[in-house]
Design an enzyme around this catalytic site. Sequence first.
Site, short mmCIF file in Angstrom:
data_model
loop_
_atom_site.label_atom_id
_atom_site.label_comp_id
_atom_site.label_asym_id
_atom_site.label_seq_id
_atom_site.Cartn_x
_atom_site.Cartn_y
_atom_site.Cartn_z
N ARG A 16 0.83 -1.21 0.00
CA ARG A 16 0.00 0.00 0.00
C ARG A 16 0.86 1.25 0.00
O ARG A 16 2.01 1.23 0.42
CB ARG A 16 -0.95 0.03 1.20
CG ARG A 16 -0.27 0.23 2.56
CD ARG A 16 -0.27 1.67 3.02
NE ARG A 16 0.46 1.88 4.26
CZ ARG A 16 1.74 2.19 4.34
NH1 ARG A 16 2.47 2.33 3.27
NH2 ARG A 16 2.33 2.38 5.52
N ASP A 71 -3.75 6.64 12.70
CA ASP A 71 -4.63 5.46 12.84
C ASP A 71 -4.72 4.96 14.28
O ASP A 71 -5.80 4.55 14.73
CB ASP A 71 -4.24 4.33 11.86
CG ASP A 71 -2.83 3.79 12.00
OD1 ASP A 71 -2.01 4.39 12.72
OD2 ASP A 71 -2.54 2.75 11.36
N GLY A 82 8.57 1.35 3.31
CA GLY A 82 7.39 2.13 3.69
C GLY A 82 6.20 1.85 2.79
O GLY A 82 5.24 2.62 2.77
N SER A 116 4.58 -1.09 3.01
CA SER A 116 3.87 -2.16 3.73
C SER A 116 4.21 -3.57 3.26
O SER A 116 3.31 -4.42 3.13
CB SER A 116 2.36 -1.96 3.65
OG SER A 116 1.96 -1.08 4.64
N SER A 117 5.50 -3.82 3.06
CA SER A 117 5.87 -5.20 2.73
C SER A 117 5.51 -6.13 3.87
O SER A 117 5.14 -7.30 3.64
CB SER A 117 7.35 -5.29 2.40
OG SER A 117 8.14 -4.72 3.42
N ASP A 160 -2.53 -0.36 7.56
CA ASP A 160 -1.85 -1.13 6.51
C ASP A 160 -2.58 -2.44 6.25
O ASP A 160 -2.89 -2.79 5.10
CB ASP A 160 -0.40 -1.41 6.91
CG ASP A 160 0.38 -0.15 7.21
OD1 ASP A 160 -0.09 0.95 6.84
OD2 ASP A 160 1.46 -0.24 7.82
C1 GLA Z 1 3.07 2.20 9.99
C2 GLA Z 1 1.99 1.49 10.80
C3 GLA Z 1 0.61 2.07 10.52
C4 GLA Z 1 0.61 3.59 10.65
C5 GLA Z 1 1.78 4.20 9.87
C6 GLA Z 1 1.89 5.69 10.08
O1 GLA Z 1 2.91 1.95 8.63
O2 GLA Z 1 1.97 0.11 10.50
O3 GLA Z 1 -0.34 1.49 11.39
O4 GLA Z 1 0.60 4.00 11.99
O5 GLA Z 1 3.01 3.60 10.23
O6 GLA Z 1 0.78 6.33 9.55
#
Ligand code: GLA
Length: 333
Positions: free
Chosen positions: A8, A17, A100, A102-103, A144
């Site tokens: 993502r 979040d 960053g 979301s792997s 994520d």
């Molecule tokens: C990471 C966390 C998410 C969120 C972001 C910052 O990706 O996994 O839950 O808090 O940081 O927005």
Amino acid sequence: MRVFAPGRVNLIGDHTDYTGGLVLPMAIDLGTTIVGERGGDAVVLRSDACGGIAEIPVAVSDPASARPEWARYVAGVVAELRPRQGFVGNITTTLPLGAGLSSSASLEVAVALAVGDERDPLRVARLCQRAEHRGAGVPCGIMDQLVVAAGVEGHALLIDCHSLEQRAVRIPDDVSIYAVHCGEPRRLMGSAYAERRADCAAAEAIVGPLRDASIDLVEQIPDERVRRRARHVVSENGRVRSFAAAIERGDYGRAGALMGESHRSLRDDFAVSTTALDQLVDRLCATPGVVGARLTGAGFGGCVVVLATPAAEVTGWHLRPSAAARVSGEVLR
Ligand code: GLA
């Protein structure tokens, strides 16, 4: 069996979040694929990209001690799912690792679908969030895992992280979205992330839930650091709403300006940017056709997300808003 889970990119709404605020991520066309079969009494997954094999007994009791390091994500999911049988397979990925995008959430959701039978996107997301807390020790929010499990093709997902209500926001065809790596891997992520969470909890102990607080209220917090963290969260929630509305009416100038405000707030008030990220944002914003850029995700290195007109020349990953995770071709939602 073949499972795919996207990564993502978060367009706007970072570090909101875990206080039940607003976020606007989108699932992307890069992601994790697992191919294999169920059977045996361990989950055995090989990954050439991550290096090595994760071999996790279905009755794993201490997921945080799994090795190699990436196997902790697998172990966290297995510990949460408690599957009746194991799985043997292979992991491949088109995602840059630790950038960053979301792997880790992508891997967690892919493992959950390969190993378990839960198919409700929200339940899958919740169990993967718990898996990350238990396996990796990162007290992450739900953003994520939820967008990976519930993303909608051609759209970003406006998520209220308190009610968990989701609204798909169409991404028009006349804008392009890129992720550009700043060259620094993410550093200090686990502990610094937990510290920011603790600062937000300290603010909430004074003013109540940040999702309901006004800027005037948070300005009364005596401790300067805690006040700044809270100011970021409250102002960022407002920006998420305004950005979604700007995108929907095609006002890219406004959307880009909000991305700039978001970056400065994450830099100055939330203190999760780095010099490399700041310089990259400045350089990208000076590129013809770029309408906005900001750090995306947790910060401390990794990627910048860029909104641009299709003619802009941006060197990075050109990301398409994609569908949620899928099992043997069937999309979760
Ligand atoms: C990471 C966390 C998410 C969120 C972001 C910052 O990706 O996994 O839950 O808090 O940081 O927005």
